[in-house]
Structures are given as structure tokens and as C-alpha cells.
Design a protein around this motif. Structure first.
Motif, PDB file in Angstrom:
ATOM      1  N   PHE A   5      45.988  80.169  24.051  1.00  0.00           N
ATOM      2  CA  PHE A   5      45.817  78.899  23.932  1.00  0.00           C
ATOM      3  C   PHE A   5      46.958  78.247  25.000  1.00  0.00           C
ATOM      4  O   PHE A   5      46.739  77.185  25.463  1.00  0.00           O
ATOM      5  CB  PHE A   5      45.803  78.330  22.495  1.00  0.00           C
ATOM      6  N   TRP A   6      48.249  78.748  24.531  1.00  0.00           N
ATOM      7  CA  TRP A   6      49.326  77.856  25.338  1.00  0.00           C
ATOM      8  C   TRP A   6      49.163  78.157  26.863  1.00  0.00           C
ATOM      9  O   TRP A   6      49.645  77.276  27.402  1.00  0.00           O
ATOM     10  CB  TRP A   6      50.460  78.452  24.626  1.00  0.00           C
ATOM     11  N   GLU A   7      48.751  79.483  27.196  1.00  0.00           N
ATOM     12  CA  GLU A   7      48.645  79.427  28.487  1.00  0.00           C
ATOM     13  C   GLU A   7      47.532  78.329  29.101  1.00  0.00           C
ATOM     14  O   GLU A   7      47.854  77.910  30.389  1.00  0.00           O
ATOM     15  CB  GLU A   7      48.123  80.897  28.868  1.00  0.00           C
ATOM     16  N   GLN A   8      46.601  78.255  28.518  1.00  0.00           N
ATOM     17  CA  GLN A   8      45.470  77.302  28.916  1.00  0.00           C
ATOM     18  C   GLN A   8      46.043  75.961  29.013  1.00  0.00           C
ATOM     19  O   GLN A   8      45.924  75.244  30.196  1.00  0.00           O
ATOM     20  CB  GLN A   8      44.205  77.352  27.996  1.00  0.00           C
ATOM     21  N   LEU A   9      46.858  75.832  27.798  1.00  0.00           N
ATOM     22  CA  LEU A   9      47.465  74.139  27.890  1.00  0.00           C
ATOM     23  C   LEU A   9      48.317  74.053  29.179  1.00  0.00           C
ATOM     24  O   LEU A   9      48.407  73.205  29.594  1.00  0.00           O
ATOM     25  CB  LEU A   9      48.190  74.275  26.522  1.00  0.00           C
ATOM     26  N   LEU A  10      49.137  75.201  29.539  1.00  0.00           N
ATOM     27  CA  LEU A  10      49.996  75.059  30.568  1.00  0.00           C
ATOM     28  C   LEU A  10      49.381  74.957  31.767  1.00  0.00           C
ATOM     29  O   LEU A  10      49.648  74.033  32.647  1.00  0.00           O
ATOM     30  CB  LEU A  10      50.761  76.509  30.781  1.00  0.00           C
ATOM     31  N   ILE A  49      56.949  84.417  44.288  1.00  0.00           N
ATOM     32  CA  ILE A  49      56.453  83.739  42.591  1.00  0.00           C
ATOM     33  C   ILE A  49      57.223  84.674  41.729  1.00  0.00           C
ATOM     34  O   ILE A  49      56.789  85.811  41.348  1.00  0.00           O
ATOM     35  CB  ILE A  49      55.067  83.680  42.613  1.00  0.00           C
ATOM     36  N   HIS A  50      57.947  83.927  40.894  1.00  0.00           N
ATOM     37  CA  HIS A  50      58.381  84.726  39.647  1.00  0.00           C
ATOM     38  C   HIS A  50      57.772  84.387  38.496  1.00  0.00           C
ATOM     39  O   HIS A  50      57.078  83.201  38.492  1.00  0.00           O
ATOM     40  CB  HIS A  50      60.284  84.464  39.647  1.00  0.00           C
ATOM     41  N   THR A  51      57.698  85.097  37.336  1.00  0.00           N
ATOM     42  CA  THR A  51      57.281  84.670  36.192  1.00  0.00           C
ATOM     43  C   THR A  51      58.192  84.747  35.092  1.00  0.00           C
ATOM     44  O   THR A  51      59.003  85.787  34.902  1.00  0.00           O
ATOM     45  CB  THR A  51      56.003  85.732  35.750  1.00  0.00           C
ATOM     46  N   ILE A  72      55.513  81.236  32.272  1.00  0.00           N
ATOM     47  CA  ILE A  72      55.214  80.232  33.114  1.00  0.00           C
ATOM     48  C   ILE A  72      55.630  80.797  34.872  1.00  0.00           C
ATOM     49  O   ILE A  72      56.593  81.429  34.639  1.00  0.00           O
ATOM     50  CB  ILE A  72      56.096  78.969  32.890  1.00  0.00           C
ATOM     51  N   SER A  73      54.930  80.418  35.722  1.00  0.00           N
ATOM     52  CA  SER A  73      55.177  81.186  37.079  1.00  0.00           C
ATOM     53  C   SER A  73      56.077  79.903  37.599  1.00  0.00           C
ATOM     54  O   SER A  73      56.045  78.723  37.227  1.00  0.00           O
ATOM     55  CB  SER A  73      54.069  81.056  37.895  1.00  0.00           C
ATOM     56  N   ILE A  77      55.451  72.803  40.255  1.00  0.00           N
ATOM     57  CA  ILE A  77      54.552  71.432  40.240  1.00  0.00           C
ATOM     58  C   ILE A  77      54.933  70.441  39.114  1.00  0.00           C
ATOM     59  O   ILE A  77      54.737  69.301  39.163  1.00  0.00           O
ATOM     60  CB  ILE A  77      53.085  72.052  40.135  1.00  0.00           C
ATOM     61  N   LEU A  78      55.345  71.191  37.909  1.00  0.00           N
ATOM     62  CA  LEU A  78      55.634  70.369  36.867  1.00  0.00           C
ATOM     63  C   LEU A  78      56.795  69.433  36.904  1.00  0.00           C
ATOM     64  O   LEU A  78      56.927  68.330  36.721  1.00  0.00           O
ATOM     65  CB  LEU A  78      55.529  71.224  35.300  1.00  0.00           C
ATOM     66  N   LEU A  79      57.907  70.195  37.533  1.00  0.00           N
ATOM     67  CA  LEU A  79      59.138  69.508  37.598  1.00  0.00           C
ATOM     68  C   LEU A  79      59.009  68.302  38.529  1.00  0.00           C
ATOM     69  O   LEU A  79      59.475  67.338  38.692  1.00  0.00           O
ATOM     70  CB  LEU A  79      60.413  70.419  37.887  1.00  0.00           C
ATOM     71  N   VAL A  80      58.250  68.729  39.731  1.00  0.00           N
ATOM     72  CA  VAL A  80      58.167  67.733  40.951  1.00  0.00           C
ATOM     73  C   VAL A  80      57.250  66.450  40.569  1.00  0.00           C
ATOM     74  O   VAL A  80      57.826  65.370  40.821  1.00  0.00           O
ATOM     75  CB  VAL A  80      57.602  68.206  42.331  1.00  0.00           C
TER      76      VAL A  80
END
Lengths: 254, 291, 295
Positions: free
Chosen positions: B2-7, B126-128, B136-137, B143-146
Motif C-alpha cells: 500500500f505504502w509503495e503504491q501511495l509513494l 539510483i540508490h534505494t 524510496i528511490s 521528483i518529490l523534492l523538486v
């Protein structure tokens, strides 16, 4: 016999009270004027009567029938026609078609009748054209019947709105500042026109107007609104000398 | 799960929001659905790709470069295709003109690059990161921060600066703003520039995230972003952000829990339902009829 | 009849003429919704696809006769137009546009997953019953009925809604009902055009009815002049011919098409024929009469 009655009509927009417990009785065949400074709630009153707003409180009766929540097109079909303060014509239709649209509420032809050109629809269309032409003669716009409505001069547009309203065969006609933007000779013509249609068409006229001269001249009964409240009512000579009215208009203690 | 999909939904949604902002700002001022906006986003993705792969610059520089390029492109489109129509035509003519620009730009890119999908090169490791609930990758994080940075920046600009004030004034009443001495043409031009820059940023990041760009990518993204803008209440900047994120999340959940073959229908079905229940959108204000 | 025509007319031109006819039926339907009543619809291809698939499946899998399946397709589209119109036509302007786009996209996705319609592959082997004569006879009927409608009571009311909704209500027009009606008529024509298209093309797939097709139809209505039948005819003809004419520029075709839209809108912002209706022409003659009398 009263044709229109307002009982304690109140209209609120958010926190703003545009009309506050207004009572009004308009008798049949009367020319009834509503005056008052800007923002007094005159146009709001018209919008309530024609069903555009539903009053927050109070009761609205037309020929003894409650019309509080009646939608605008039904109100129109019941016989209340109106003009608008900020002219609302069908700009890209001809003058003649504007008047014909005005008859929509009192004609019946449907889509199929129109498309197939059924006899009833044709007959109705012919009657409609004749009636519209007569009305255009009445307001003096017959010569301009093929023009677009928005190519008319301001005063002509106001007269076209009256013709369009009359096409509905109303029993009650509401005129929202019919003389606005007219010069004095046009105003004289307008007064004549209003008298003439009342007598010819046998209808009741309720009008909102700023021009005191015009109102005092043609109205038989006048109500004065201020800040959403009715502060006076009566025949012109009485209203003219009412202290509250003078104060409201001149802003001085009389 | 669920959380992954939300992200994933938030990531996709924030790119929708970036594009939706351009629609909503332009609409707020000149009531035009700028159909070429999706193509500006597509151009942003390609310019970013060019800068990364041909010029070989850092991805952040490429992002800025794409934004700058699209700023100019957006202003140019406004000047050539919309300004000559302003004031003398119905809104529908301007809309057709926008559609013309949209067709022109996507065809132009197809001629330059071919109609095939191009992949973004490997621009970074790409780190995870494991954050307990979710992984979170670094790409998602960027993307979220920018996006967050750009949206906060936009909100500050609109609320605090002079030009922001002018934009708000124009969206209230264009004519009155003109009479008050605001250079309306400049404000409109500026609005197109800002909206286009945001779309370009969205384009570059989507290119990175899905690792694919193609000349017709603007159409569907544009439609969905416009849906997001309407969902949030068109003309409202916070509305576009909320609408974009909501749509992204719903779409990802729809794909995950319902069916992937109905992916494109989900966004629109939600939109239609919301509009039927709340015709002015989530954040839009109900405008009472003026008589 | 068609084989007779084929002796004199190159099949390529015959095909273009048929396509113009089908587009005319579609565009005249959209004209009633958007041009006349002023309700921006950007999903007309959705109704076209409903008509196309319904009629194709009926004639292929249920053996319906051609005209009956055409009618069924058109009625099905009209039904959808009616059902969608009721809740959405309260929405104003661009919100409505968005809903129509969304509806058409949903329909497309539906057909992409629709087993009897062959999913993404589409349907092929549809009987090719649509001929030049059938199309143009239907076009003529549609134009005549349309013209009659638009110059009488209901048509005038549609125009009135476009021009000023509040004033229209004050004339006794139930604007919501009439908008749904206009939408239903337009969708009917959309479905009819779709059925004709399916039975002409032999082969249909969901992508044929994508967003671009809706936009193409909208362009035809706006380019000629909103709400005018001659305008719609002109716009449809030009925009159906344009891609063919532009074949000489090969892959630059769409580039020119896009630029053409922008240029035409800049120079004729109200469409090629503006809002020319029959009485405009009458008026012109009338003026001449008056002038000659005076001189």
C-alpha cells in the motif's frame, strides 16, 4: 385584486442581507414603481420574483399561487415577463428573431414538428411572425427587423427588450431601469409606450427606475427601498413628501 | 504494498500537478484551455534529453536548461498564436488556435526525432533508501523534492511579489487591471513563461522516471493534467496541486487494485464523478450567477 | 448506381466525396451542440464510436439488415448522449468540455477491452453497404431537417441559450431540458455518422475514434463559423480535403494542418462564414432593392 404579493421576503447572500422582510402588494392593471438608492435591493427583488433567486424567507404569491421555488422558465410561462438592467439580448440573432424567441413560453411546436414542417408548426410559425412584426411596429423597430440585435443603438435595445417581453403575452411586466441611458426625448417616448402597452395589453407593470421625473409621472403607486428595507409606500405625491424618502435621497435632515 | 503504491502515486501525481499548474494559471487569466501545454511539456522532456545525452551536462543543469527553453517557447506560442486573437474572437477560436499549435509542435518533434520512443541515458546512480514502511528511490526523492520546491516557490511568488500580485489582479478582472495601469500583455506573457517552465520540469522528470520520451507523449499527459486542474477547481493554484496529486494516487491505486487495462479511464471517471457532485471542483469557488 | 458513377469518377475522388459526406453528418450533429446551443463538446468521436460498434456488431453478429443496424447505432448513441447530458449539462463551459473529453476517453478504453468488438485489434469484415448515393441522400435529408429546425421555434431557442442563458429562461425556455435535447440530437447524428463510417471502412478499431477525431470534428464546426449550416459545410469540406491536398508535402502534412488552423483563426476569428444565416443574405438583397429605388 392583487396580482403579486410579497410577504416578509428576505434574501441573504452569505452574510449580506440584500432584502429584509419586504412586504409588497401590486394590484392588477397598476403601474407600480420601485425606487431607492444604488444597492437598495431593487434588482434583487426582480430576481426573486422571476425565480432566479429563491428567497431565504418569506412568501411570494402570483395570482394567489406560491411561486417561491418556481424556476425562471415556469415563472415566465405563468405570465411574468421582464427586461434587464444590463441589457440581455440575443446579440447574434436578428431583431425579429429576438422577439420570436420571446414567445417561446406560449408556443408549442416541438422538434419533430419543426423539422418535418408539420402543418400545426407552420401555422404557429406564421402567427408568430405576424405577432412579432406587430410588436416591432409598436416599439418602432419594424424597419430594423433584419439587423443583429447588437447593432442597435442603446435606446433601441431597451425597446427591443420590451418587445421581447411582450411576446410572452404577460399579465405582469417587470421593467428594470427601462430609461437608463436614454436622452430626454427618448424618455418621453418611453413613458408614452409604457402607458400604451398597459392600456392596450391590459397588463400590470412593475418598474425599477432611477429617473424620479419618470417614476413620479407614470406610476400610480411607489415603494421606496433603502438597504433592503421598504421605508415608504404610497401614491407619488405622498412618497414625494415623505421625510424618510427625502433624507434617503438628499442625505440631509429635513 | 500500500505504502509503495501511495509513494508511486504521489510521484506520478506531482508531475501531473506541475503540468496542471500551467493550465490553471493560464485559464485563470485568459480563460483559455491552452491545449499546446502538453506539447510544451513534451518539448521540455526532449530538451532535457538533448542536454543530458548530447551536451553531457549534469541532470540539474539540464532541468534548468529545459525550463529556460520552454519559457521562451511558451512565450513565443502565446505571442504568435493567441495574442493576435485576443479581444476580437470568441474563446473557441482561441481554443482551435491552441489545438493547431499542439498539432504543429508534436508533428515538428516527430519530424526531428522520429516517432519512436527514446530512452533517457543513465544519468545517475539510483540508490534505494529504506524508510521503515517504504523504500524510496533517489529518483522518486528528487521528483518529490523538486516538485515541492517549485510549487512552494510558485506560491511564494504569486503571494509575495509584485508580478504575482499583478497576476492575481489579472485573474480577477483583466480589463480593470489594464485600466489600473498593469501591463496586461506582459503579465500574460509571464504567466505562460512560468507555466511552461513548470511543465518542462515535469517533462524532464517524467522522462527520467519512466525512462522514455516520445513526440506524442504530450497529448495524454496534457489531458490528464487538465483533468487534474479541473478536478482541483480550474483557476486555483492550490487546486491544481491537490487535483494533480489526487489523480496520480487514484490512478496508481486503480491500476494496482483494479485493472491495468482501464488505467486511462480511471482519471476521467473520477473527474466526471467529482464534477457531478461538486461542479466547481475541489478548491474552486462557486460563482453565483450575476444578473 | 455507384458502379455507374465509378465509370465517370475516379474511385479515389469518390472515396473522398463519401468521407466528406460522413464528416458532414458528424459535424452537423456537433454543430447543433456546440455551434448552435453553445455547449462545448470535445468528445463527439465517442458517440461516433458507439454508433460504429453498435451497428457493426448488429449487422455482423446478429445479421441485422443494414438500415436497421444504422438506426440502432444512432439510437444507441442518442441514448448515451441523453444519459450523459442529464447530469453534466448543468456544468458550464470548459467543465463540460472536460467531461465530454473524459467520456470519450472512457468509451475508447471500454472498446479497447470489449471482447465482441475485438479489443484493440478492432473489428474487420464489416459488410461494406455504405455507398456514395446512400451517404449523400442521408446528408441531404439531414441538411434539410437541420435547416428547418434551426429557423423555427426550437432552433431559435437553441441559439438563444448560446447567446444568453438567463434571458432565454426569462422567455420561458427550459434551458436544461433543451440542452439535453440538443445533445441528444447531436449524439444521434454522431452515431449515424459512425454507423455509416463502419459500413464503409470495412474495418474499425478504438483508435479511429480517439481524441484527435473529436478535435477534427470540432475544427470543422468552428472553422466554418459557429452555428451556421453553410459554414459547417464549408469547414467540413476544407478540413476533409486539406489532408488530401497536403499529401504533396508528405510527412509535413500535419505540420501544415496545425499551422493552417492557427492562421485561419488569426485572420477569420469568427470562422470563415462568421454567423451567416439565410436572412443575412436576404437582408443584403433587400438593401440593394432599397438603394436602387432611391437612385
Amino acid at each position: 385584486m392583487p396580482i403579486l404579493e410579497l410577504k416578509d421576503v428576505t434574501q441573504e447572500f452569505g452574510g449580506l442581507r440584500a432584502l429584509n422582510a419586504v412586504n409588497l402588494t401590486v394590484e392588477e392593471k397598476q403601474i407600480f414603481g420601485i425606487i431607492g438608492p444604488n444597492g437598495a435591493g431593487k434588482t434583487t427583488l426582480f430576481n426573486i420574483i422571476t425565480g432566479i433567486y429563491v428567497p431565504t424567507q418569506g412568501e411570494l404569491l402570483f395570482k394567489n399561487e406560491i411561486i417561491n421555488k418556481t424556476p425562471p422558465y415556469t415563472v415566465a410561462r405563468m405570465g411574468i415577463a421582464r427586461t434587464f438592467q444590463n441589457i440581455r439580448l440575443f446579440n447574434k440573432l436578428s431583431v425579429l428573431d429576438n422577439v420570436k424567441v420571446g414567445s417561446h413560453g406560449v408556443t408549442r411546436a416541438g422538434v419533430f414538428g419543426n423539422m418535418l414542417g408539420l402543418p400545426a408548426s407552420r401555422r404557429e410559425e406564421k402567427e408568430l411572425t405576424e405577432k412579432a412584426q406587430l410588436l416591432l411596429h409598436l416599439v418602432g423597430l419594424y424597419e430594423k427587423r433584419w439587423e443583429y440585435a447588437d447593432s442597435l443603438a442603446y435606446g433601441e435595445q431597451r425597446r427591443l427588450e420590451i418587445a421581447r417581453a411582450l411576446a410572452l403575452n404577460p399579465t405582469l411586466l417587470l421593467l428594470d431601469e427601462p430609461a437608463a441611458g436614454m436622452n430626454s426625448s427618448e424618455k418621453v417616448d418611453l413613458m408614452e409606450l409604457i402607458h400604451k402597452i398597459r392600456d392596450d395589453k391590459n397588463l400590470t407593470i412593475l418598474l425599477v427606475e432611477h429617473d424620479m421625473n419618470l417614476v413620479m409621472n407614470i406610476c400610480e403607486q411607489i415603494a421606496v427601498l433603502e438597504y433592503g428595507k421598504k421605508i415608504a409606500e404610497g401614491p407619488p405625491e405622498i412618497v414625494k413628501n415623505n421625510k424618510k424618502v427625502i433624507r434617503s435621497y438628499l442625505g440631509v435632515e429635513a | 504494498m500500500f505504502w509503495e503504491q501511495l509513494l508511486n502515486g504521489l510521484t506520478l501525481g506531482s508531475t501531473y500537478a506541475l503540468i496542471a499548474l500551467g493550465y490553471t494559471m493560464v485559464y485563470g487569466i485568459i480563460q483559455l484551455i491552452n491545449f499546446a501545454h502538453g506539447e510544451i511539456y513534451m518539448f521540455g522532456a526532449f530538451v532535457g534529453l538533448f542536454l543530458v545525452s548530447v551536451a553531457g551536462v549534469n541532470i540539474f543543469i539540464a532541468l534548468l536548461g529545459a525550463m529556460a527553453f520552454c519559457m521562451v517557447l511558451g512565450m513565443l506560442v502565446e505571442k504568435v498564436a493567441y495574442r493576435p486573437l485576443r479581444g476580437k474572437s470568441t474563446r473557441l477560436s482561441a481554443l482551435i488556435s491552441a489545438i493547431g499549435v499542439s498539432i504543429f509542435l508534436s508533428t515538428l518533434m516527430a519530424l526531428i526525432r522520429g516517432t519512436n520512443t527514446t530512452r533517457y541515458p543513465e544519468v545517475m546512480q539510483i540508490h534505494t533508501y529504506n524508510l521503515g514502511l517504504i523504500e524510496i528511490s533517489s529518483l522518486q526523492l528528487i521528483i518529490l523534492l523538486v516538485s515541492a520546491f517549485l510549487m512552494v516557490g510558485l506560491q511564494m511568488m504569486v503571494q509575495r511579489t509584485t508580478i504575482g500580485k499583478a497576476m492575481r489582479a489579472c485573474s480577477q478582472d483583466l480589463e480593470a487591471s489594464y485600466l489600473m495601469g498593469i501591463n496586461v500583455n506582459r503579465v500574460i506573457s509571464f504567466t505562460f513563461a512560468i507555466g511552461s517552465a513548470l511543465a518542462a520540469a515535469g517533462g524532464v522528470m517524467v522522462g527520467l522516471y519512466y525512462n522514455a520520451v516520445w513526440p506524442y507523449m504530450g497529448m495524454m499527459a496534457g489531458l490528464k493534467a487538465f483533468a487534474a486542474a479541473v478536478l482541483g477547481g480550474i483557476g486555483s493554484i492550490p487546486g491544481a496541486m491537490i487535483g494533480g496529486v489526487t489523480l496520480g494516487v487514484l490512478e496508481i491505486f486503480g491500476v494496482a487494485y483494479l485493472s491495468s487495462s482501464y488505467k486511462d479511464a480511471i482519471a476521467f471517471a473520477v473527474l466526471i464523478l467529482v464534477l457531478i457532485i461538486r461542479p466547481q471542483g475541489i478548491m474552486g469557488q462557486k460563482i453565483s450567477k450575476k444578473v | 448506381m455507384d458502379s455507374f458513377l465509378a465509370q465517370y469518377i475516379d474511385p479515389y475522388y469518390l472515396r473522398i466525396l463519401v468521407l466528406i459526406g460522413i464528416n458532414l453528418i458528424l459535424a452537423l450533429g456537433l454543430n447543433i451542440i456546440t455551434g448552435v446551443t453553445g455547449q462545448l463538446s470535445m468528445g463527439h468521436a465517442g458517440f461516433m464510436s458507439i454508433g460504429a460498434y453498435t451497428s457493426a456488431i448488429l449487422s455482423m453478429q446478429f445479421g441485422y439488415p443494414y438500415f436497421l443496424s444504422l438506426l440502432a447505432g444512432a439510437l444507441m448513441a442518442a441514448l448515451f448522449g441523453f444519459l450523459i447530458g442529464i447530469p453534466t449539462l448543468r456544468l458550464e463551459g470548459d467543465y463540460l468540455a472536460m467531461v465530454t473529453i473524459g467520456f470519450a476517453e472512457i468509451i475508447k478504453v471500454f472498446f479497447l477491452n470489449f471482447e465482441p468488438g475485438g479489443k484493440a485489434v478492432g473489428l474487420s469484415g464489416i459488410p461494406q453497404n455504405t455507398t456514395f448515393v446512400i451517404v449523400w441522400v442521408i446528408v441531404l435529408i439531414v441538411i434539410i431537417l437541420n435547416a428547418r429546425l434551426l429557423r423555427t421555434r426550437m432552433g431559435r431557442a437553441f441559439y438563444a441559450i448560446r447567446e444568453n442563458e438567463i434571458a432565454a429562461e426569462s422567455c420561458g425556455i427550459n434551458t436544461t431540458r433543451l440542452k439535453v435535447l440538443a445533445f441528444t440530437i447531436g449524439s444521434f447524428l454522431g452515431g449515424l455518422g459512425g454507423g455509416l463510417y463502419a459500413h464503409y471502412m470495412y474495418f474499425i478499431r478504438p483508435q479511429d475514434f480517439a481524441f484527435m477525431k473529436s478535435i477534427e470534428l470540432l475544427n470543422m464546426v468552428v472553422l466554418g463559423g459557429m452555428g451556421s449550416i453553410p459554414g459547417t459545410i464549408l469547414g467540413t469540406t476544407i478540413l476533409t480535403l486539406a489532408p488530401e491536398m497536403l499529401r504533396v508535402v508528405a510527412e509535413y502534412r500535419l505540420l501544415f494542418y496545425g499551422a493552417l488552423l492557427v492562421i485561419l483563426m488569426i485572420f477569420r476569428p469568427n470562422g470563415l462564414l462568421g454567423d451567416i444565416r439565410i436572412y443575412d443574405i436576404k437582408k443584403r438583397f433587400r438593401k440593394k432593392e432599397v438603394e436602387t429605388c432611391r437612385s
